[in-house]
Design an enzyme around this catalytic site. Structure first.
Site, short mmCIF file in Angstrom:
data_model
loop_
_atom_site.label_atom_id
_atom_site.label_comp_id
_atom_site.label_asym_id
_atom_site.label_seq_id
_atom_site.Cartn_x
_atom_site.Cartn_y
_atom_site.Cartn_z
N ALA A 1 -24.39 -10.81 18.88
CA ALA A 1 -23.82 -10.39 17.59
C ALA A 1 -24.85 -10.54 16.48
O ALA A 1 -24.90 -9.72 15.55
CB ALA A 1 -22.58 -11.21 17.28
N VAL A 12 -13.47 -3.23 30.52
CA VAL A 12 -14.27 -2.27 29.78
C VAL A 12 -14.73 -2.90 28.47
O VAL A 12 -13.97 -3.56 27.77
CB VAL A 12 -13.49 -0.96 29.53
CG1 VAL A 12 -14.19 -0.11 28.48
CG2 VAL A 12 -13.40 -0.16 30.82
N GLU A 28 -16.51 -2.22 24.77
CA GLU A 28 -16.70 -1.17 23.76
C GLU A 28 -17.86 -1.59 22.89
O GLU A 28 -17.69 -2.33 21.93
CB GLU A 28 -15.43 -0.98 22.93
CG GLU A 28 -14.21 -0.62 23.75
CD GLU A 28 -13.12 -1.67 23.66
OE1 GLU A 28 -13.27 -2.66 22.92
OE2 GLU A 28 -12.11 -1.49 24.35
N TYR A 86 0.98 -6.26 33.48
CA TYR A 86 0.27 -4.98 33.47
C TYR A 86 0.31 -4.26 34.81
O TYR A 86 0.53 -3.05 34.87
CB TYR A 86 -1.18 -5.21 33.03
CG TYR A 86 -1.85 -3.92 32.63
CD1 TYR A 86 -1.68 -3.40 31.36
CD2 TYR A 86 -2.63 -3.21 33.53
CE1 TYR A 86 -2.27 -2.21 30.99
CE2 TYR A 86 -3.23 -2.03 33.17
CZ TYR A 86 -3.05 -1.53 31.90
OH TYR A 86 -3.63 -0.34 31.54
N LYS A 134 -2.20 2.58 31.93
CA LYS A 134 -3.17 3.67 31.99
C LYS A 134 -4.49 3.29 32.64
O LYS A 134 -5.24 4.16 33.08
CB LYS A 134 -3.48 4.18 30.57
CG LYS A 134 -2.27 4.70 29.84
CD LYS A 134 -2.63 5.19 28.45
CE LYS A 134 -2.98 4.04 27.55
NZ LYS A 134 -3.12 4.44 26.14
N GLN A 176 -8.99 -0.45 37.11
CA GLN A 176 -10.23 0.26 36.76
C GLN A 176 -11.45 -0.51 37.23
O GLN A 176 -11.49 -1.73 37.18
CB GLN A 176 -10.30 0.53 35.26
CG GLN A 176 -10.60 -0.66 34.41
CD GLN A 176 -10.57 -0.34 32.92
OE1 GLN A 176 -10.28 0.76 32.51
NE2 GLN A 176 -10.87 -1.33 32.12
#
EC number: 3.5.4.13
Length: 193
Positions: free
Chosen positions: A114, A136, A138, A171, A178, A182
């Protein structure tokens, strides 16, 4: 109350929490488990779209996402992914995580990254009870210089918080999940809302 390192190790030993591959004890510290960067990425293509209407008709949102998101990029061993200032990219953790229905996870970026302008997760740092799969990331580079990101580097830390009881709709049992199971840098599926 978040799990301490001893409890994280106990939950892993008992199979209540799964992190694959299992992290060595040196990466389980205080109240977190260090996670590494995987080798799968996704970026925004050069495009001429003026905007994406996120609340528009689902087929139009889906078509717009297809136009602007790249195919998944899989880096060969030893190569770096370069994130330039002002760019957003998706990536995944090297580790796959499976949470039971009575545990929520949290992903935090590393302070050292950061301080160079790298945001590891733009907003979505909660990992739902019942989650199973890679996480994931971002990425956003808010710094002034391009950043070379290499698979295998330490990228963040996971912490875990027991719930008051098992979630009624974890989940992995939700019909509207969705991103279930993954493994890659899956693009936004906001058109599935």
């Amino acid at each position: 109350m978040r799990l301490c390192d001893r409890d994280i190790e106990a939950w892993l030993d008992e199979g209540r929490l799964s992190i694959t591959p299992r992290p060595p004890v040196e990466r389980i510290n205080g109240a977190t488990v260090d996670v590494r960067l995987g080798n799968k990425f996704r970026t925004f293509r050069g495009h001429t779209a003026a905007f994406i209407d996120l609340s528009g008709p689902k087929d139009e949102v889906s078509a717009a996402l297809d136009r602007v998101m790249s195919d998944e990029i899989v880096l060969p061993d030893g190569e770096a992914f370069y994130l330039h200032p002002g760019e957003l990219a998706l990536a995944v953790t090297f580790e796959s995580v499976t949470l039971p229905p009575d545990l929520v996870g949290w992903l935090d970026g590393r302070s050292s990254l950061a301080r160079l302008g790298l945001m590891v997760h733009v907003t979505a740092h909660r990992i739902d009870p019942g989650w199973s799969g890679c996480i994931v990331l971002e990425f956003y580079n808010s710094g002034k210089l391009p950043l070379a990101l290499r698979p295998g580097m330490l990228i963040g830390a996971l912490s875990f918080e027991p719930l008051s009881g098992p979630a009624a709709r974890p989940y992995n049992r939700r019909q509207d999940a969705k991103y279930r199971d993954q493994q890659g840098a899956v693009a936004s599926r906001i058109d599935k809302d």
